[in-house]
Design an enzyme around this catalytic site. Structure first.
Site, PDB file in Angstrom:
ATOM      1  CE  LYS A  13      21.468  79.723 -62.854  1.00 56.16           C
ATOM      2  NZ  LYS A  13      20.472  78.738 -62.444  1.00 56.16           N
ATOM      3  NE  ARG A  88      22.767  74.302 -65.341  1.00 56.25           N
ATOM      4  CZ  ARG A  88      21.813  74.667 -64.494  1.00 56.25           C
ATOM      5  NH1 ARG A  88      20.588  74.843 -64.916  1.00 56.25           N
ATOM      6  NH2 ARG A  88      22.111  74.857 -63.225  1.00 56.25           N
ATOM      7  NE  ARG A 127      20.814  77.344 -53.664  1.00 59.33           N
ATOM      8  CZ  ARG A 127      21.064  77.463 -54.963  1.00 59.33           C
ATOM      9  NH1 ARG A 127      20.625  78.514 -55.621  1.00 59.33           N
ATOM     10  NH2 ARG A 127      21.783  76.559 -55.591  1.00 59.33           N
ATOM     11  NE  ARG A 160      19.069  72.968 -55.468  1.00 57.15           N
ATOM     12  CZ  ARG A 160      19.283  73.742 -56.538  1.00 57.15           C
ATOM     13  NH1 ARG A 160      18.630  74.885 -56.686  1.00 57.15           N
ATOM     14  NH2 ARG A 160      20.156  73.393 -57.453  1.00 57.15           N
ATOM     15  NE  ARG A 171      24.495  72.688 -58.496  1.00 59.94           N
ATOM     16  CZ  ARG A 171      23.857  73.445 -57.607  1.00 59.94           C
ATOM     17  NH1 ARG A 171      24.047  73.237 -56.322  1.00 59.94           N
ATOM     18  NH2 ARG A 171      23.049  74.396 -57.999  1.00 59.94           N
TER      19      ARG A 171
HETATM   20  P1  AMP Z   1      19.465  74.554 -60.995  1.00 54.95           P
HETATM   21  O1  AMP Z   1      18.323  74.535 -60.049  1.00 54.95           O
HETATM   22  O2  AMP Z   1      19.220  75.424 -62.194  1.00 54.95           O
HETATM   23  O3  AMP Z   1      20.789  74.853 -60.330  1.00 54.95           O
HETATM   24  O4  AMP Z   1      19.585  73.055 -61.595  1.00 54.95           O
HETATM   25  C1  AMP Z   1      19.876  71.949 -60.752  1.00 54.95           C
HETATM   26  C2  AMP Z   1      20.475  70.809 -61.567  1.00 54.95           C
HETATM   27  O5  AMP Z   1      19.524  70.380 -62.566  1.00 54.95           O
HETATM   28  C3  AMP Z   1      21.730  71.167 -62.349  1.00 54.95           C
HETATM   29  O6  AMP Z   1      22.898  71.091 -61.545  1.00 54.95           O
HETATM   30  C4  AMP Z   1      21.697  70.101 -63.444  1.00 54.95           C
HETATM   31  O7  AMP Z   1      22.118  68.838 -62.946  1.00 54.95           O
HETATM   32  C5  AMP Z   1      20.211  69.991 -63.759  1.00 54.95           C
HETATM   33  N1  AMP Z   1      19.836  70.946 -64.838  1.00 54.95           N
HETATM   34  C6  AMP Z   1      19.078  72.074 -64.702  1.00 54.95           C
HETATM   35  N2  AMP Z   1      18.949  72.696 -65.891  1.00 54.95           N
HETATM   36  C7  AMP Z   1      19.643  71.956 -66.788  1.00 54.95           C
HETATM   37  C8  AMP Z   1      19.929  72.095 -68.174  1.00 54.95           C
HETATM   38  N3  AMP Z   1      19.479  73.153 -68.893  1.00 54.95           N
HETATM   39  N4  AMP Z   1      20.670  71.126 -68.769  1.00 54.95           N
HETATM   40  C9  AMP Z   1      21.129  70.073 -68.078  1.00 54.95           C
HETATM   41  N5  AMP Z   1      20.944  69.896 -66.761  1.00 54.95           N
HETATM   42  C10 AMP Z   1      20.208  70.828 -66.114  1.00 54.95           C
END
Ligand code: AMP
Length: 218
Positions: A13, A88, A127, A160, A171
């Site tokens: 995404k 989310r 990744r 990461r 996750r």
């Molecule tokens: P991402 O880079 O979008 O995969 O986000 C990495 C991590 O940030 C996620 O696994 C969550 O722990 C936190 N995170 C990102 N966006 C949100 C959200 N909208 N609500 C809650 N936690 C978030």
């Protein structure tokens, strides 16, 4: 145009969001990137978010919703935006609806990226991301020209912390429990557009753009 991009971790995404941001001149709002920048900067928000992120859990809704509400007030959002990683949870989606409704606005479309679980696990473990500019790579599918060095900005390219296998499982569980229900939430509003990203990202983008055209958004 106001878009949301939805998909499991590793569905691609972020890469698709970058494409839409550039092609349609949208602000790209990635809550994950905002959290990571705060963690790097050692801000109170970053310190709070890190414990949840490292465990593969969601940062609490109250924290995340306020952060996005502030971000949406910034000037660059006037040209339209793509929300990547937000909402989310249903509570976040409802809060977003309320925020927008206050200004007589609404989300135009939700781009839903569909990828099988097995594919996701392989992609996430490979990744790598640039610490400096956030560009995403994959050791198998999209390696950097020089190992560990970003092709775009020369920054350090690393894995990461939350892409380690134990955290990826957590996750994915979090995704299915909290975020998958959003597909139904937005389907009921008739604004979902699906893209199949199991194979070729270009095909996925074509499907998404065809959906946007059908809705007269592009
Ligand atoms: P991402 O880079 O979008 O995969 O986000 C990495 C991590 O940030 C996620 O696994 C969550 O722990 C936190 N995170 C990102 N966006 C949100 C959200 N909208 N609500 C809650 N936690 C978030």
């Amino acid at each position: 145009m106001k878009l949301i991009i939805l998909g499991a971790p590793g569905s691609g995404k972020g890469t698709s969001a970058t494409y839409f941001r550039e092609k349609y001149n949208l602000a790209h709002i990635s809550t994950g990137d905002i959290f990571r920048a705060n963690i790097k900067g050692g801000t109170p928000l970053g310190i709070e978010a890190k414990t949840y992120i490292d465990a593969g859990k969601l940062v609490p809704d109250s924290v995340t919703i306020n952060m996005v509400a502030d971000r949406l007030k910034e000037d660059d959002c006037k040209k339209g935006y793509i929300l990547d990683g937000f909402p989310r949870t249903i509570a976040q989606a409802e809060a977003l609806d309320e925020m927008l409704a206050k200004n007589g606005e609404a989300i135009d479309a939700v781009l839903s990226i569909v990828v099988a679980d097995e594919t996701i696990k392989g992609r996430v473990s490979g990744r790598r991301v640039c610490e400096k500019c956030g560009e995403s790579y994959n050791v198998t599918f999209r390696p950097t020209k020089v190992e560990g060095v970003c092709d775009s900005c020369g920054g350090n390219v690393v894995q990461r912390d939350d892409d380690k296998p134990e955290t990826v499982e957590a996750r994915l569980k979090t995704y299915y429990a909290n975020t998958q229900p959003l597909i139904d939430f937005y389907d009921k509003k008739g604004i979902i557009i699906e893209g199949d990203n199991n194979n070729d990202p270009a095909v996925c983008r074509e499907q998404l753009e065809a959906g946007l055209k059908a809705k007269n958004l592009i």
